[in-house]
Every structure is written in C-alpha cells, then in structure tokens.
Write a protein that holds these residues in place. Structure first.
Motif, PDB file in Angstrom:
ATOM      1  N   LEU A 153     127.794   0.494 112.236  1.00 53.79           N
ATOM      2  CA  LEU A 153     128.102  -0.138 113.286  1.00 53.79           C
ATOM      3  C   LEU A 153     129.501   0.472 114.232  1.00 53.79           C
ATOM      4  O   LEU A 153     129.172   0.922 115.284  1.00 53.79           O
ATOM      5  CB  LEU A 153     128.581  -1.759 113.118  1.00 53.79           C
ATOM      6  N   ARG A 154     130.344   0.959 113.273  1.00 52.74           N
ATOM      7  CA  ARG A 154     131.380   1.537 114.149  1.00 52.74           C
ATOM      8  C   ARG A 154     131.158   3.016 114.375  1.00 52.74           C
ATOM      9  O   ARG A 154     131.443   3.376 115.515  1.00 52.74           O
ATOM     10  CB  ARG A 154     132.507   1.800 113.056  1.00 52.74           C
ATOM     11  N   ARG A 155     130.191   3.722 113.570  1.00 52.48           N
ATOM     12  CA  ARG A 155     129.843   5.049 113.998  1.00 52.48           C
ATOM     13  C   ARG A 155     128.994   5.065 115.283  1.00 52.48           C
ATOM     14  O   ARG A 155     129.257   5.838 116.130  1.00 52.48           O
ATOM     15  CB  ARG A 155     128.863   5.498 112.745  1.00 52.48           C
ATOM     16  N   ASP A 156     127.931   4.030 115.330  1.00 57.77           N
ATOM     17  CA  ASP A 156     127.035   3.959 116.538  1.00 57.77           C
ATOM     18  C   ASP A 156     127.613   3.750 117.869  1.00 57.77           C
ATOM     19  O   ASP A 156     127.465   3.975 118.950  1.00 57.77           O
ATOM     20  CB  ASP A 156     125.855   3.126 116.169  1.00 57.77           C
ATOM     21  N   LEU A 157     128.800   2.734 117.465  1.00 57.79           N
ATOM     22  CA  LEU A 157     129.459   2.299 118.937  1.00 57.79           C
ATOM     23  C   LEU A 157     130.260   3.410 119.324  1.00 57.79           C
ATOM     24  O   LEU A 157     130.617   3.620 120.444  1.00 57.79           O
ATOM     25  CB  LEU A 157     130.447   1.119 118.404  1.00 57.79           C
ATOM     26  N   ASP A 158     131.060   4.197 118.088  1.00 63.65           N
ATOM     27  CA  ASP A 158     131.800   5.555 118.631  1.00 63.65           C
ATOM     28  C   ASP A 158     131.055   6.195 119.353  1.00 63.65           C
ATOM     29  O   ASP A 158     131.206   6.853 120.472  1.00 63.65           O
ATOM     30  CB  ASP A 158     132.303   5.777 117.411  1.00 63.65           C
ATOM     31  N   GLN A 159     129.824   6.772 119.081  1.00 63.40           N
ATOM     32  CA  GLN A 159     128.974   7.660 119.524  1.00 63.40           C
ATOM     33  C   GLN A 159     128.389   7.324 121.019  1.00 63.40           C
ATOM     34  O   GLN A 159     128.365   8.066 121.855  1.00 63.40           O
ATOM     35  CB  GLN A 159     127.719   7.776 118.766  1.00 63.40           C
ATOM     36  N   ALA A 160     128.214   5.817 121.177  1.00 61.02           N
ATOM     37  CA  ALA A 160     127.523   5.295 122.366  1.00 61.02           C
ATOM     38  C   ALA A 160     128.721   5.515 123.420  1.00 61.02           C
ATOM     39  O   ALA A 160     128.496   5.758 124.668  1.00 61.02           O
ATOM     40  CB  ALA A 160     127.062   3.885 122.061  1.00 61.02           C
ATOM     41  N   TYR A 161     129.967   4.992 123.032  1.00 69.25           N
ATOM     42  CA  TYR A 161     130.927   4.896 123.937  1.00 69.25           C
ATOM     43  C   TYR A 161     131.450   6.556 124.480  1.00 69.25           C
ATOM     44  O   TYR A 161     131.717   6.647 125.597  1.00 69.25           O
ATOM     45  CB  TYR A 161     132.321   4.449 123.120  1.00 69.25           C
TER      46      TYR A 161
END
Length: 345
Positions: free
Chosen positions: A263-271
């Motif tokens: 969750l943190r990894r994907d939110l990081d990449q998307a942001y």
C-alpha cells in the motif's frame, strides 16, 4: 525471536559524552559470505527465495533461522515454494531442513496437490474468503466498530500537493480491488460487490500538535459500514503550511499488517507520477483477492461433501481441540470483565 541473529565483536563500546552507549557509533553488521553455491536449478531457486525473504545472500548450506528467519517468514517461504516451484511443502519441513540443500532434497518427489491460483471467470456474486466471512460475521453480530481497524499514519514535511495525492489514492484503489469492495447479502449469504474505480475523498482538517493525538484517535475509531461503504478512509490533518499528517484507515476485511508495504509502495509511486503530470506505470496484477477467494473455495470444497478438504480439516481440528478449556486459567493483574471493552494499550 529474541535470540540475536548477528554478533559483532568490538574492542570497546562507544560512549556519548554523558557516558551512555552511543548507538549511532556502533558498527553495522557485515553480512558474511554465503556458503557453497547452488548446484542445481532447484537449489538456485531456493537460495534466491531465502535471499529475497531475508534480505541477505544465501548459499545452499545456510540455515534459514540463523540468518534471521522466524515462523512468519517460514510460512511465507512455503507459500513462495508452492507458487514458484509447484511443490506443496509443509511448514514443518522448513524447521526440520532449514537450508536450501536440505529443502531441495525434501522436494524430491513432492508435487502440488492443489489447483493453481489464477484469474478466471467470475460468478455474478463473488463469495467471500473464509477470513472475510469471519469478519463479516463479527460485523453482523456487533455492528460497526473500530475493533478491526488498521490505522496507518504518516507525518509529511514539505509541500503537499493535495490534487496529486487524491489522484494517487484513486490510482491505488483502482489497482487493488479490496480497497473498493463492499459486502452485501443475498438471501442471507454475503457476497463481494466490487465498486468501479472512482475518486477518493481526502478531507483536510486544520489542527495543532497538541490536538493531533486526540484527532487521530477519533478518526481511527470510525466504524465502517461494510455493507454500504468501501473499507478505506483517508484523512489529512494540517499542522502548518508545510507539515501534514496523512491517516489511512483500513478495515481488516481488506488487508492485514503485510498490506502496509504494498500500500505504501504503490501510493508512493502513484504520487510521484501524479506530481510529474503522468500516471503510474506498473504491471497489471496477475490476480486479485476475489480470485483468491474463488480459489480457496475450490480448494477446500463444501462441508457437506465427506471427501472435501474442508470436511477433513474440520474433523481434525474438532478432535484436536476437543479437550481445551473454555478459558485459559492464567493469573492476571486485572479482573476479566463480563463484556469486553475492546480498549487496549
């Protein structure tokens, strides 16, 4: 798990000016060279799995637990072996043969006795996994409450682009179906209804450092209506122009502690992508949780089938747990309440 996995010898312990141990000055442990190199493709695959799970290079004679492994990682190891090597290995085998060479020998002649987990055709009403069904039952029994909430809060220092954040949250929920799933009923039977991708609300609340703990606790105590709303809520607390706290509140029906990393990894990449004016470029997920729920139902079968795995497991655990006491009679420093308060420290 409290046994040190690495010992480092130093001539003297570094001290701070006040005479206390200077943790920052302690030398970092150096990973020792792995033991013998793999001799077969299977040993090479097992060494790669050891290294991936433990974050250390591994040779064929390196002990999984001596390198820092524990029971939870051992469960993940058997799952990866099942998925990547097609062998259904019991977790006991990892404890009895905790090296790649030993596990490779245990895998000789072992074949998977379960169907592969793949994406496939879905019925009109998706069944729940057994873990989801437990949580749905508790929800129907007790109603909305915070007992199974997973709050994840991050302090963000610097400029925060709220439109980019909201777009990134929409990207992540579009990628992961459990974050936009509600649990409805048909004739008393629950099923998953996956909502189409859409915007994610992230309200901003002005607050102060003194008020923040109470505001976070209040937001984390929200009771999800699992049959009417997605199991994810996002709140932003603004402490100043360049200081924010981002709270992601996830219900356990949609994730667990392992979910924090993707969750943190994907939110990081998307942001990061949205800040750059693009959309995140990530590969499509091979399966979703709904595919797992269907696979689990196929694997276990129905309880009214005497030959099904579900029936055999139920019989085994009924016999194994038959003589356990209703309550474990351990001495406690607080009286056991008649009803649980659900409050803990």
């Amino acid at each position: 798990y409290m046994t040190p996995s690495v010992f480092v010898e130093v001539e003297a312990l570094p001290r701070t000016v006040s005479g206390k141990l200077d943790h920052a000055a302690l030398p970092a442990p150096q990973a020792s060279a792995p033991s013998a190199r793999p001799r077969t493709p299977r040993e090479a695959s097992l060494c790669a799995l050891f290294a991936d799970l433990l974050g250390l290079p591994a040779g064929i004679d390196d002990d999984f637990f001596a390198l820092g492994g524990h029971s939870l990682l051992a469960m993940r190891l058997t799952g990866r072996i099942r998925a990547e090597l097609g062998a259904d290995l019991p977790i006991r085998a990892v404890f009895e043969s905790p090296t790649p060479a030993g596990l490779a020998r245990r895998l000789d002649g072992v074949r998977a006795d379960r169907p592969a987990l793949t994406a496939g055709e879905r019925p009109e009403r998706l069944p729940l996994s057994h873990a989801q069904q437990r949580l749905w039952f508790l929800y129907r029994l007790d109603g909305p409450g915070p007992t199974y909430n997973i709050p994840i809060a991050w302090r963000l220092e610097g400029d925060l682009d709220l439109p980019a954040l909201r777009a990134a949250l929409a990207d992540v929920t579009a990628r992961h179906e459990p974050l936009r799933t509600v649990f409805e009923e048909h004739d008393g039977t629950p099923y998953q209804r996956i909502l189409p991708p859409g915007p994610v609300d992230a309200p901003v609340h002005e607050t102060t450092p003194e008020e923040l703990p109470a505001r976070l606790a209040e937001a984390a105590a929200y009771g999800f209506a699992l049959d009417a709303e997605p199991p994810l809520r996002v709140t932003v607390f603004r402490l100043g122009p360049r200081v924010h706290v981002l709270l992601l509140l996830l219900h356990h029906v949609a994730g667990d502690e392992w979910s924090d990393v993707p969750l943190r990894r994907d939110l990081d990449q998307a942001y990061a992508a949205r800040l750059a004016g693009t959309v995140p470029s990530w590969p499509e997920l091979p399966v979703q949780y709904a595919d797992y729920a269907l696979w689990q139902r196929r694997l276990l079968g129905e309880r009214d089938d005497p030959a099904s795995l579900a029936t055999r497991q139920l019989a085994y655990w009924t016999e194994t747990l038959a003589d356990l006491p209703t309550e474990l009679p351990l001495p406690a420093d607080r009286p056991r309440p008649a009803e649980p308060s659900t409050r803990g420290g």
